[in-house]
Design a protein around this motif. Structure first.
Motif, PDB file in Angstrom:
ATOM      1  N   SER A 224       2.308   6.421  -6.989  1.00  0.00           N
ATOM      2  CA  SER A 224       1.343   7.271  -7.688  1.00  0.00           C
ATOM      3  C   SER A 224       1.649   8.747  -7.485  1.00  0.00           C
ATOM      4  CB  SER A 224      -0.076   6.950  -7.216  1.00  0.00           C
ATOM      5  OG  SER A 224      -0.201   7.120  -5.812  1.00  0.00           O
TER       6      SER A 224
ATOM      7  N   ILE B 156      -0.831   0.697 -10.699  1.00  0.00           N
ATOM      8  CA  ILE B 156      -0.034   0.017  -9.674  1.00  0.00           C
ATOM      9  C   ILE B 156      -0.895  -0.971  -8.900  1.00  0.00           C
ATOM     10  CG2 ILE B 156       1.300   0.343  -7.545  1.00  0.00           C
ATOM     11  CD1 ILE B 156       2.195   3.055  -8.666  1.00  0.00           C
ATOM     12  N   LEU B 157      -2.144  -0.591  -8.614  1.00  0.00           N
ATOM     13  CA  LEU B 157      -3.052  -1.492  -7.893  1.00  0.00           C
ATOM     14  C   LEU B 157      -3.313  -2.761  -8.708  1.00  0.00           C
ATOM     15  CD1 LEU B 157      -4.929  -2.126  -5.534  1.00  0.00           C
ATOM     16  CD2 LEU B 157      -6.728  -0.826  -6.716  1.00  0.00           C
TER      17      LEU B 157
ATOM     18  N   LEU C 248       0.821  -1.207   0.000  1.00  0.00           N
ATOM     19  CA  LEU C 248       0.000   0.000   0.000  1.00  0.00           C
ATOM     20  C   LEU C 248       0.856   1.258   0.000  1.00  0.00           C
ATOM     21  CD1 LEU C 248      -2.928  -0.949   2.408  1.00  0.00           C
ATOM     22  CD2 LEU C 248      -3.037  -0.580  -0.060  1.00  0.00           C
TER      23      LEU C 248
ATOM     24  N   LEU D 187      -0.272  -4.916  -8.478  1.00  0.00           N
ATOM     25  CA  LEU D 187      -0.133  -5.538  -7.159  1.00  0.00           C
ATOM     26  C   LEU D 187      -1.119  -6.691  -6.986  1.00  0.00           C
ATOM     27  CD1 LEU D 187       0.332  -2.380  -4.894  1.00  0.00           C
ATOM     28  CD2 LEU D 187       2.041  -4.136  -5.376  1.00  0.00           C
TER      29      LEU D 187
ATOM     30  N   THR E 143       3.818   1.401  -1.290  1.00  0.00           N
ATOM     31  CA  THR E 143       4.343   1.443  -2.665  1.00  0.00           C
ATOM     32  C   THR E 143       3.329   2.086  -3.604  1.00  0.00           C
ATOM     33  OG1 THR E 143       5.676  -0.552  -2.314  1.00  0.00           O
ATOM     34  CG2 THR E 143       5.151   0.031  -4.598  1.00  0.00           C
ATOM     35  N   LEU E 144       2.073   1.716  -3.436  1.00  0.00           N
ATOM     36  CA  LEU E 144       0.997   2.286  -4.242  1.00  0.00           C
ATOM     37  C   LEU E 144       0.903   3.796  -4.039  1.00  0.00           C
ATOM     38  CD1 LEU E 144      -1.630   2.111  -5.956  1.00  0.00           C
ATOM     39  CD2 LEU E 144      -2.832   1.534  -3.845  1.00  0.00           C
TER      40      LEU E 144
ATOM     41  N   VAL F 225      -7.492   0.088  -0.119  1.00  0.00           N
ATOM     42  CA  VAL F 225      -7.585   1.116  -1.158  1.00  0.00           C
ATOM     43  C   VAL F 225      -9.000   1.682  -1.243  1.00  0.00           C
ATOM     44  CG1 VAL F 225      -7.484   1.510  -3.653  1.00  0.00           C
ATOM     45  CG2 VAL F 225      -5.675   0.216  -2.518  1.00  0.00           C
TER      46      VAL F 225
ATOM     47  N   ALA G 252      -2.087   5.240  -9.713  1.00  0.00           N
ATOM     48  CA  ALA G 252      -2.600   4.443  -8.596  1.00  0.00           C
ATOM     49  C   ALA G 252      -3.376   3.228  -9.107  1.00  0.00           C
ATOM     50  CB  ALA G 252      -3.487   5.307  -7.706  1.00  0.00           C
TER      51      ALA G 252
END
Length: 270
Positions: A51, A93-94, A44, A97, A46-47, A112, A90
């Motif tokens: 972003s 990346i989500l 999270l 992940l 990292t997210l 999220v 975001a």
């Protein structure tokens, strides 16, 4: 309201609400992760950081001509982020992940969604409150002693009102930026509204710095700050031609963030 006052400190509202949303999202993700015996704190973060990093890069690219040095580009205190690019990063990346960390999928989505929904609600509340704020119909004294009504002065014009004081270091640093913007955007009305200071102090400061503005007014009782909930200094308020408050910025403006806000104003007017 542009900020929350905590004792002598004034904290900008949007970053504070984003922080609260992220922390609660992390809490929810941790609780869901405990159920599935996984940890999602690092993904999270990292997210979030990824972003924001991409959003900053895009913002710098869009307003590259407003930055003079690398340090200005690195200085994120101006809160210059491209919202569209940040959101796109975001989402991407989500997705990555979720694809790579299938065991953490539920916790990631819970965190999220919690953070996103909370920040969305907070942003909606701010927007509704802003819809009720207009350019105040209050008269203020100029340095020559004449009185000027702020609402009449800004009638039919895109108006930028900057709340400042001579003792405020961030105010001092952004004054040249506002002076250059006043020259660069002749169709925009810039009002420098000094807070709680005697005319002689303001006049002396302008003479020492060589700064000149077309409209410098004295708000010795801080009436605009009280009416609009603009705590702390500096605060810059952006009004549409009909007097509606469109956005605000608590803290020091950079040339890039000022250009960004003015561009948003022009788009709103269209």
């Amino acid at each position: 309201m542009t900020a929350i006052a905590i004792g002598p400190l004034a904290i900008p509202l949007p970053p504070l609400l984003l922080l609260i949303s992220v922390l609660l999202g992390l809490l929810v993700a941790a609780l869901v992760g405990r159920r599935y015996k996984v940890s999602v704190t690092d993904p999270l973060l990292t997210l979030l950081l990824g972003s924001l990093f991409f959003g900053r890069l895009v913002f710098i690219a869009r307003f590259a001509d407003s930055y003079d040095t690398i340090w200005q580009m690195l200085d994120i205190r101006d809160r210059g982020f491209d919202q569209g690019a940040t959101l796109l990063a975001a989402v991407l990346i989500l997705i990555w992940l979720i694809w790579r960390r299938r065991q953490q999928r539920q916790a990631l989505l819970a965190g999220v969604l919690t953070a996103g929904m909370l920040f969305g609600v907070f942003s909606s509340v701010i927007y509704v409150g802003r819809q009720q704020a207009v350019l105040p119909a209050i008269s203020f004294q100029q340095l020559n002693g004449d009185m000027v009504n702020l609402a009449k002065l800004g009638q039919g014009k895109i108006t930028v009102v900057n709340l400042w004081a001579t003792w405020c270091p961030p105010c001092q640093r952004e004054m040249p930026v506002l002076q250059q913007a006043e020259q660069r955007y002749p169709d925009v009305l810039f009002v420098l509204l000094n807070q709680h200071e005697h005319p002689e102090i303001v006049q002396q400061y302008l003479q020492q710095t060589g700064l000149q503005f077309n409209h410098l007014l004295l708000d010795q009782q801080g009436r605009v700050a009280t009416e609009l909930g603009a705590h702390g200094l500096p605060v810059t308020l952006f009004f549409a031609a009909d007097g509606q408050l469109i956005s605000s910025h608590m803290g020091e403006l950079s040339a890039a963030t000022l250009a960004h806000s003015l561009r948003q104003l022009v788009v709103t007017e269209q």
